[in-house]
Design a protein around this motif. Structure first.
Motif, PDB file in Angstrom:
ATOM      1  N   MET A 150       0.907  -1.197  -0.067  1.00 28.14           N
ATOM      2  CA  MET A 150      -0.104  -0.054  -0.032  1.00 28.14           C
ATOM      3  C   MET A 150       0.928   1.158  -0.074  1.00 28.14           C
ATOM      4  SD  MET A 150      -3.041   0.992   2.417  1.00 28.14           S
ATOM      5  CE  MET A 150      -4.018  -0.102   1.907  1.00 28.14           C
ATOM      6  N   PRO A 151       0.455   2.181  -0.899  1.00 26.29           N
ATOM      7  CA  PRO A 151       1.405   3.414  -0.874  1.00 26.29           C
ATOM      8  C   PRO A 151       1.196   4.143   0.351  1.00 26.29           C
ATOM      9  CG  PRO A 151      -0.448   3.734  -2.429  1.00 26.29           C
ATOM     10  CD  PRO A 151      -0.562   2.333  -1.750  1.00 26.29           C
ATOM     11  N   LYS A 152       2.343   4.793   0.764  1.00 28.71           N
ATOM     12  CA  LYS A 152       2.459   5.839   1.911  1.00 28.71           C
ATOM     13  C   LYS A 152       1.779   6.992   1.188  1.00 28.71           C
ATOM     14  CE  LYS A 152       6.191   3.989   4.619  1.00 28.71           C
ATOM     15  NZ  LYS A 152       7.586   4.346   5.107  1.00 28.71           N
ATOM     16  N   THR A 153       0.986   7.639   2.594  1.00 24.08           N
ATOM     17  CA  THR A 153       0.723   9.091   2.055  1.00 24.08           C
ATOM     18  C   THR A 153       1.574  10.001   3.010  1.00 24.08           C
ATOM     19  OG1 THR A 153      -1.013   8.702   3.814  1.00 24.08           O
ATOM     20  CG2 THR A 153      -1.510   8.147   1.572  1.00 24.08           C
ATOM     21  N   THR A 154       1.356  11.329   2.600  1.00 23.71           N
ATOM     22  CA  THR A 154       1.995  12.309   3.238  1.00 23.71           C
ATOM     23  C   THR A 154       1.019  12.233   4.432  1.00 23.71           C
ATOM     24  OG1 THR A 154       0.660  13.717   2.071  1.00 23.71           O
ATOM     25  CG2 THR A 154       3.027  13.665   1.619  1.00 23.71           C
ATOM     26  N   PRO A 155       1.644  12.946   5.601  1.00 24.34           N
ATOM     27  CA  PRO A 155       0.720  12.813   7.000  1.00 24.34           C
ATOM     28  C   PRO A 155      -0.642  13.599   6.931  1.00 24.34           C
ATOM     29  CG  PRO A 155       3.124  13.659   7.422  1.00 24.34           C
ATOM     30  CD  PRO A 155       2.864  13.289   5.835  1.00 24.34           C
ATOM     31  N   ASN A 156      -0.491  14.695   6.225  1.00 27.95           N
ATOM     32  CA  ASN A 156      -1.884  15.579   6.042  1.00 27.95           C
ATOM     33  C   ASN A 156      -3.129  14.643   5.507  1.00 27.95           C
ATOM     34  OD1 ASN A 156      -0.119  16.133   3.847  1.00 27.95           O
ATOM     35  ND2 ASN A 156      -1.678  17.678   3.263  1.00 27.95           N
ATOM     36  N   LEU A 157      -2.457  13.720   4.708  1.00 26.89           N
ATOM     37  CA  LEU A 157      -3.574  12.961   3.775  1.00 26.89           C
ATOM     38  C   LEU A 157      -3.803  11.787   4.698  1.00 26.89           C
ATOM     39  CD1 LEU A 157      -1.984  13.613   0.275  1.00 26.89           C
ATOM     40  CD2 LEU A 157      -3.661  15.142   1.534  1.00 26.89           C
TER      41      LEU A 157
ATOM     42  N   LEU B 297      -6.559  11.543  -5.229  1.00 33.31           N
ATOM     43  CA  LEU B 297      -7.632  10.610  -5.082  1.00 33.31           C
ATOM     44  C   LEU B 297      -7.213   9.179  -5.031  1.00 33.31           C
ATOM     45  CD1 LEU B 297     -10.422  12.296  -7.258  1.00 33.31           C
ATOM     46  CD2 LEU B 297     -10.294  12.177  -4.854  1.00 33.31           C
ATOM     47  N   ASP B 298      -6.295   8.726  -5.720  1.00 34.96           N
ATOM     48  CA  ASP B 298      -5.732   7.327  -5.673  1.00 34.96           C
ATOM     49  C   ASP B 298      -5.108   6.919  -4.230  1.00 34.96           C
ATOM     50  OD1 ASP B 298      -3.611   8.731  -6.225  1.00 34.96           O
ATOM     51  OD2 ASP B 298      -2.887   7.567  -7.668  1.00 34.96           O
ATOM     52  N   ASN B 299      -4.630   8.112  -3.698  1.00 33.02           N
ATOM     53  CA  ASN B 299      -4.266   7.641  -2.095  1.00 33.02           C
ATOM     54  C   ASN B 299      -5.234   7.625  -1.135  1.00 33.02           C
ATOM     55  OD1 ASN B 299      -1.559   7.440  -3.177  1.00 33.02           O
ATOM     56  ND2 ASN B 299      -1.327   9.717  -2.461  1.00 33.02           N
ATOM     57  N   LEU B 300      -6.548   8.114  -1.399  1.00 34.54           N
ATOM     58  CA  LEU B 300      -7.657   7.950  -0.441  1.00 34.54           C
ATOM     59  C   LEU B 300      -7.998   6.685  -0.284  1.00 34.54           C
ATOM     60  CD1 LEU B 300      -9.555   9.714   1.060  1.00 34.54           C
ATOM     61  CD2 LEU B 300     -10.781  10.156  -0.885  1.00 34.54           C
ATOM     62  N   ARG B 301      -7.927   6.323   1.025  1.00 33.08           N
ATOM     63  CA  ARG B 301      -8.215   4.927   1.317  1.00 33.08           C
ATOM     64  C   ARG B 301      -9.692   4.843   1.587  1.00 33.08           C
ATOM     65  NH1 ARG B 301      -4.084   3.551   5.751  1.00 33.08           N
ATOM     66  NH2 ARG B 301      -4.059   5.735   6.170  1.00 33.08           N
ATOM     67  N   ASN B 302     -10.188   5.899   2.028  1.00 38.43           N
ATOM     68  CA  ASN B 302     -11.725   5.401   2.241  1.00 38.43           C
ATOM     69  C   ASN B 302     -12.515   6.872   1.330  1.00 38.43           C
ATOM     70  OD1 ASN B 302     -14.316   5.298   3.083  1.00 38.43           O
ATOM     71  ND2 ASN B 302     -14.000   5.752   5.346  1.00 38.43           N
TER      72      ASN B 302
ATOM     73  N   GLY C 107       0.918   9.625  -8.936  1.00 39.46           N
ATOM     74  CA  GLY C 107       1.881   8.600  -9.414  1.00 39.46           C
ATOM     75  C   GLY C 107       3.303   9.192  -8.829  1.00 39.46           C
ATOM     76  N   ALA C 108       3.490  10.391  -8.213  1.00 44.32           N
ATOM     77  CA  ALA C 108       4.742  10.745  -7.840  1.00 44.32           C
ATOM     78  C   ALA C 108       4.898  10.131  -6.256  1.00 44.32           C
ATOM     79  CB  ALA C 108       4.714  12.347  -7.774  1.00 44.32           C
ATOM     80  N   ARG C 109       6.000   9.735  -6.070  1.00 44.07           N
ATOM     81  CA  ARG C 109       6.043   9.218  -4.667  1.00 44.07           C
ATOM     82  C   ARG C 109       6.592  10.357  -3.870  1.00 44.07           C
ATOM     83  NH1 ARG C 109       2.875   7.171  -4.755  1.00 44.07           N
ATOM     84  NH2 ARG C 109       2.505   5.047  -5.837  1.00 44.07           N
TER      85      ARG C 109
END
Lengths: 239, 461
Positions: free
Chosen positions: A1-8, A97-102, B56-58
């Motif tokens: 699962m990709p990591k997200t930045t803290p605010n996200l 949006l693709d980082n949004l898990r819910n 896509g950018a990590r």
């Protein structure tokens, strides 16, 4: 699962297979899009045709822009740069949006982006001020904050509260504003601030204590004699 | 203690007003931002904004965070070194806990009690309850403030430094360079009292109406260009020993227009009934108003309407009083005036046995006053300030008015004490004069009439 930045980060995530997928087999009409839930709009914005993506973005924007505008303006205490903040927040949200898990929690996710942006601005202007670099920060614009229906007492109170909030650290100021001006519950405030419940409670308590100490409000049951004496002495002395 | 409990302790009334806060999402603003977003989304493939968070950018690579930390550390080191080099401990950074910092907040406000703020460049400003002051410009060309509402006392004296302070009230500008002044925003006009030093007033009518006031001078100045009304005299100037206008009077007989007044903006003659109003003789005002034609439709000033309503009440004419107060409630007055009129209507209709109207006006009063008796409070404060200034006769007149309007008011006891103290002070002064005339030693000076209500925080002078 990709990591997200803290605010996200999302506090609660739901598996995507639980979500109701949008009717991807056919083109969604404008009316259908408007009736979709946030989760479906998010999926459509990610997987639909370019036209559907644009419509899904617009639907998400139209649905949540008021929330974002009010959030930013009430945290800042003015409407300066609010459009830029909201624009950037939506752009960030749409890009991630693709980082949004819910996807059902799009609103609170967007709120956390707005809060993060405002926090950065407040902290920046505070540091600039501390180092005397000439940026005084956004002035409190009480006319912009309050409506025409606000009573004089409410306006005076808000003016005083915002003047006090300006002197607080950004985190405390934001937490208190979210809780007491925006009216979020503690859990919602913690989500928006992207911190734990205990931390947000501590921040609110700190801000509350400061405001209680400095807010001038003797209430309706203030002892009139003391006020009389104070005023009388001052007036008398001035003569 | 829980946050909820603490919030209640603060008694922030705007939290109970769902419409107090403005909705910032105007349709124009929504459309404007959406069109920007739409453009950005359309060129998404060409331009990456913001680049760090593109799809896509990590997030920054494995060296991203350490590099950032290193850079931040370096910057901090340079910053601290620079600070030490520039002056170090001799010039410490001071964070002021008070709401006013060097640059200070833009909005100064007082809640339900007076509030004093230091002014940038020296001096202080004291705001009366419910007052709001905006700072328009910082020090440099002098401080410029705007009295949004309420009453403020500005003092520019501080440690021998005199800073020019300009206070805007509507379109009028009051400038003082050395001294202190009290100014109150009364809607179309402002009441100004120079306590010390001098003040220059520039009115919206142009240079020919500018005033220069000296110590103890008082004036009522127009704060916006308005067309003349027979019942609204403007721009008086007098010494503060004479009865001062109140926030709810509209001037007095000596409110003669200043030299050079344009005929279109100043009345030629002040009606006698207005003069009676200004002298708090409401019953006479009603009588004179009737002699003057008695057409209520020609009176629009809520202050004068309240005066006539009070006069009808004094003459026990409830129906006429109700008609007059209803004009205030439905007129253009401010919430405070309307709340007061609504309260009077409650009393009148209680006496007339009309429960529906009682309920209606009670609810209106509650809504307008937000549960507070602004007018009683304002009148009470006026009495206190007049007492402090030693205007015994004015105090008596206002006290009588307070008793009539607010028979069960919270200030009744205080006013009674003030009157007793004034009487005692006058008696003592008379006795002293008598003793002086007989060549006797004057003895101890008369007791300070405010000793009984002395404040622990402010030692008697």
């Amino acid at each position: 699962m990709p990591k997200t930045t803290p605010n996200l980060r999302l506090v609660k995530s739901a598996p995507k297979d639980e979500l109701e997928a949008p009717p991807s087999s056919r083109r969604s009409s404008r009316g259908e899009i408007l009736e979709m839930g946030d989760d479906q709009l998010v999926v459509l914005a990610l997987e639909g045709s370019s036209d559907e993506q644009l419509r899904a973005h617009e639907a998400l924007y139209r649905r949540h822009a008021a929330f974002a505008f009010n959030l930013a303006a009430r945290i800042a205490g003015s409407t300066n740069d609010v459009e830029d903040v909201v624009h950037d927040a939506f752009l960030r949200a749409f890009d991630n949006l693709d980082n949004l898990r819910n996807p059902k929690a799009f609103k609170s996710w967007l709120g956390s982006i707005v809060v993060h942006a405002m926090r950065s601005r407040l902290r920046r202007s505070r540091w600039m001020r501390l180092f005397g670099l000439g940026h005084p920060g956004d002035p409190v614009d009480i006319d912009a904050l309050t409506s025409e229906q606000a009573s004089p007492g409410a306006r005076a109170e808000l003016a005083q509260v915002y003047a006090l909030l300006q002197t607080l650290p950004a985190d405390d100021r934001i937490a208190w504003t979210l809780r007491n001006v925006e009216g979020h519950d503690l859990k919602g405030t913690a989500d928006l601030c992207d911190c734990s419940l205990a931390t947000v409670k501590r921040r609110i308590r700190r801000a509350q204590r400061y405001i209680e100490t400095h807010f001038v409000d003797h209430g309706d049951d203030a002892e009139p004699t003391r006020l009389v004496a104070k005023r009388s002495k001052r007036s008398g002395g001035a003569k | 203690m829980s946050d909820e409990r603490r919030s209640r302790e603060l008694k922030l009334s705007w939290q109970d007003e769902p419409t107090a806060l403005r909705d910032h999402a105007t349709p124009e603003r929504l459309d404007r931002v959406w069109s920007r977003l739409e453009r950005d989304i359309a060129r998404e493939d060409d331009v990456h904004v913001p680049t760090t968070l593109r799809k896509g950018a990590r997030p920054r690579g494995r060296w991203g965070r350490p590099s950032l930390a290193l850079a931040a550390g370096f910057a901090l080191g340079v910053g601290v070194a620079g600070w030490l080099w520039r002056g170090g401990p001799e010039r410490p950074l001071v964070m002021q806990p008070a709401p006013v910092q060097n640059d200070g907040p833009r909005v100064l406000a007082a809640g339900t009690a007076p509030q004093t703020y230091p002014l940038p460049g020296g001096g202080v400003i004291t705001l009366e309850p419910g007052s709001i002051v905006d700072r328009i410009e910082g020090p440099g060309q002098g401080l410029q403030l705007r009295l949004v509402r309420g009453e403020a006392t500005v003092s520019t004296r501080r440690d021998g430094r005199h800073e020019r302070v300009s206070l805007m009230v509507g379109q009028a500008q009051v400038v003082t360079a050395a001294g202190s002044m009290r100014i109150r925003h009364d809607g179309d006009t402002a009441f100004l009292q120079v306590i010390d030093g001098s003040a220059e007033v520039k009115t919206p009518h142009g240079d020919q109406k500018d005033l220069l006031l000296g110590p103890d001078d008082e004036a009522r100045v127009p704060v916006r260009v308005i067309t003349a009304q027979a019942d609204q005299p403007l721009t008086p100037q007098r010494k503060s020993g004479e009865p001062a206008p109140t926030s709810d009077d509209g001037g007095s007989e000596d409110d003669a227009p200043a030299e050079g007044d344009e005929p279109s903006t100043a009345p030629a003659v002040v009606p006698a009934w207005v003069t009676a109003c200004n002298e708090y003789d409401y019953a006479a005002a009603v009588k004179l108003f009737a002699e003057d034609g008695g057409d209520l439709a020609t009176v629009s000033d809520p202050v004068h309407l309240m005066c006539l309503g009070d006069g009808h009440m004094a003459r026990k004419d409830g129906q006429q009083a109700a008609a007059t107060y209803e004009r205030v409630v439905n007129g253009t007055g401010n919430d405070t005036q309307k709340a007061l009129a609504a309260l009077e209507l409650v009393r009148i209709y209680q006496g007339l046995g009309e429960p529906n109207k009682v309920a209606h006006y009670r609810e209106l009063h509650r809504k307008l006053s937000k549960g507070r008796v602004f007018s009683a409070e304002a009148l009470c404060q006026k009495i206190e300030s007049e007492a402090a200034a030693g205007h015994a006769e004015t105090v008596r007149q206002l006290a009588e008015r307070y008793r009539n309007q607010f028979p069960n008011g919270a200030c009744t006891q205080t006013i009674r004490q003030l009157l007793e103290q004034l009487a005692a002070a006058e008696k003592a002064a008379a006795a002293k004069d008598g003793a002086d005339e007989q060549g006797a030693d004057a003895g101890d000076p008369p007791a300070d009439p405010y000793d009984e209500i002395g404040d622990d925080e402010t030692p008697p002078e």
